[in-house]
Each structure stands twice: as structure tokens, then as C-alpha cells.
Design a protein around this motif. Structure first.
Motif, PDB file in Angstrom:
ATOM      1  N   VAL A  42       0.583   7.386   6.052  1.00 22.40           N
ATOM      2  CA  VAL A  42      -0.356   6.345   5.616  1.00 22.40           C
ATOM      3  C   VAL A  42      -0.347   5.151   6.571  1.00 22.40           C
TER       4      VAL A  42
ATOM      5  N   VAL B  30       0.881  -1.163   0.000  1.00 23.52           N
ATOM      6  CA  VAL B  30       0.000   0.000   0.000  1.00 23.52           C
ATOM      7  C   VAL B  30       0.918   1.211   0.000  1.00 23.52           C
TER       8      VAL B  30
ATOM      9  N   CYS C 167      -2.693   4.365  -2.345  1.00 24.47           N
ATOM     10  CA  CYS C 167      -3.325   5.165  -1.300  1.00 24.47           C
ATOM     11  C   CYS C 167      -3.291   6.643  -1.679  1.00 24.47           C
TER      12      CYS C 167
ATOM     13  N   ASN D 283      -7.625   7.536   3.656  1.00 20.12           N
ATOM     14  CA  ASN D 283      -6.824   6.322   3.813  1.00 20.12           C
ATOM     15  C   ASN D 283      -7.403   5.395   4.881  1.00 20.12           C
TER      16      ASN D 283
END
Length: 149
Positions: free
Chosen positions: A87, A31, A50, A64
Motif C-alpha cells: 500500500v 492508512v 485501504c 489504492n
């Protein structure tokens, strides 16, 4: 083992790539941000893109978080691993909620000050790793793995 790597692009991703001898035989998902250099580095990998930017960007942190829910539920990794940055926080939060183990590696270049994402993820980490002895001052329960670069 199923591993989900959650990371920012650039230097954060660069700190996970040298660990390939550990993760190459794992089922893995990444991700990260959709950037040309990331697409080139992760050719053939399972990648979920993301929202960027994440550092101190509340709207994208929320986006997110809503991305993390279906991504974690669908993938069901055994462990979520991150070197940061922003993130990592929503993914660690939901990973803990789902009972998924978490491993955080504090950044290589933040020796004398902790990162914001490191401070937020520290209490949510099953294993928290640092790369320098000096970082243990901020994360006393961390494991010093030494520099990965």
C-alpha cells in the motif's frame, strides 16, 4: 506537523506504534487495512481504510492509487511515513507528485534481502531508514535507525 502513516496491518503497523513518543504530538492520519486488531490498536485515530491484499495484487494497487489521490489532496500531510508493504507504493508515488515529503522504514525482519515495496519506494523516499547494518548493502544512502521493536 501533519503526518500520514501508510502501512500494512500486523508487523508493519507494530513497527510504527513504538514510535509514539515521536508522533503523539503530531496531527496524524493512518492508512491501513480494516482488521479487528488494527481497529483496536488505532481506537480514536483518524484512519482511512485501504484495499487488501496489496502484495503483488495489481487490481488493489490500482484501487489504492485511486484512493491515494483524494486522501492526500484532502489531508495535505507534511510527510508520508511507511514501513510497507504494498500500500505504500501508490501513496509514495502520488506524494512525490504532490511535493509531499516521504519517509520509508525498511522492515525489521528483512535483514538479508530487501522487500519489494522497499525497492520500489527507495528512489521515491526523501529519507529511507533501515533497522540493521546489513540492509545498507541494498540501500547505501539509507540511515540506520536501529531496531524499532
Amino acid at each position: 506537523m501533519k503526518v500520514m502513516f501508510v502501512t500494512s496491518a500486523g508487523g508493519h503497523l507494530a513497527q510504527l506504534l513504538p514510535l509514539e513518543s515521536w508522533w503523539k504530538d503530531c496531527t496524524r492520519q493512518w492508512v491501513t487495512f480494516r482488521r479487528p486488531e488494527v481497529e483496536a490498536a488505532l481506537i480514536g485515530e483518524d484512519v482511512t481504510w485501504c484495499y487488501f491484499p496489496t502484495t503483488r495484487n495489481v487490481p488493489n494497487a490500482i484501487r489504492n492509487l485511486f484512493l491515494a489521490w483524494p486522501t492526500l489532496r484532502r489531508s495535505r500531510p507534511d510527510v508520508v511515513v511507511s514501513v510497507g508493504a504494498g500500500v505504500s507504493v501508490p501513496f509514495f508515488l502520488l506524494a512525490r507528485l504532490f511535493g509531499i515529503r516521504t519517509v520509508y522504514i525498511e522492515c525489521f525482519d528483512r535483514i538479508t534481502m530487501p522487500t519489494l515495496s522497499g525497492r520500489l519506494c527507495y528512489p521515491m523516499s526523501d529519507v529511507f531508514c533501515v533497522q540493521w547494518e546489513e540492509q545498507l548493502r541494498y540501500y547505501p544512502d539509507a540511515i540506520n535507525i536501529g531496531p524499532v521493536l
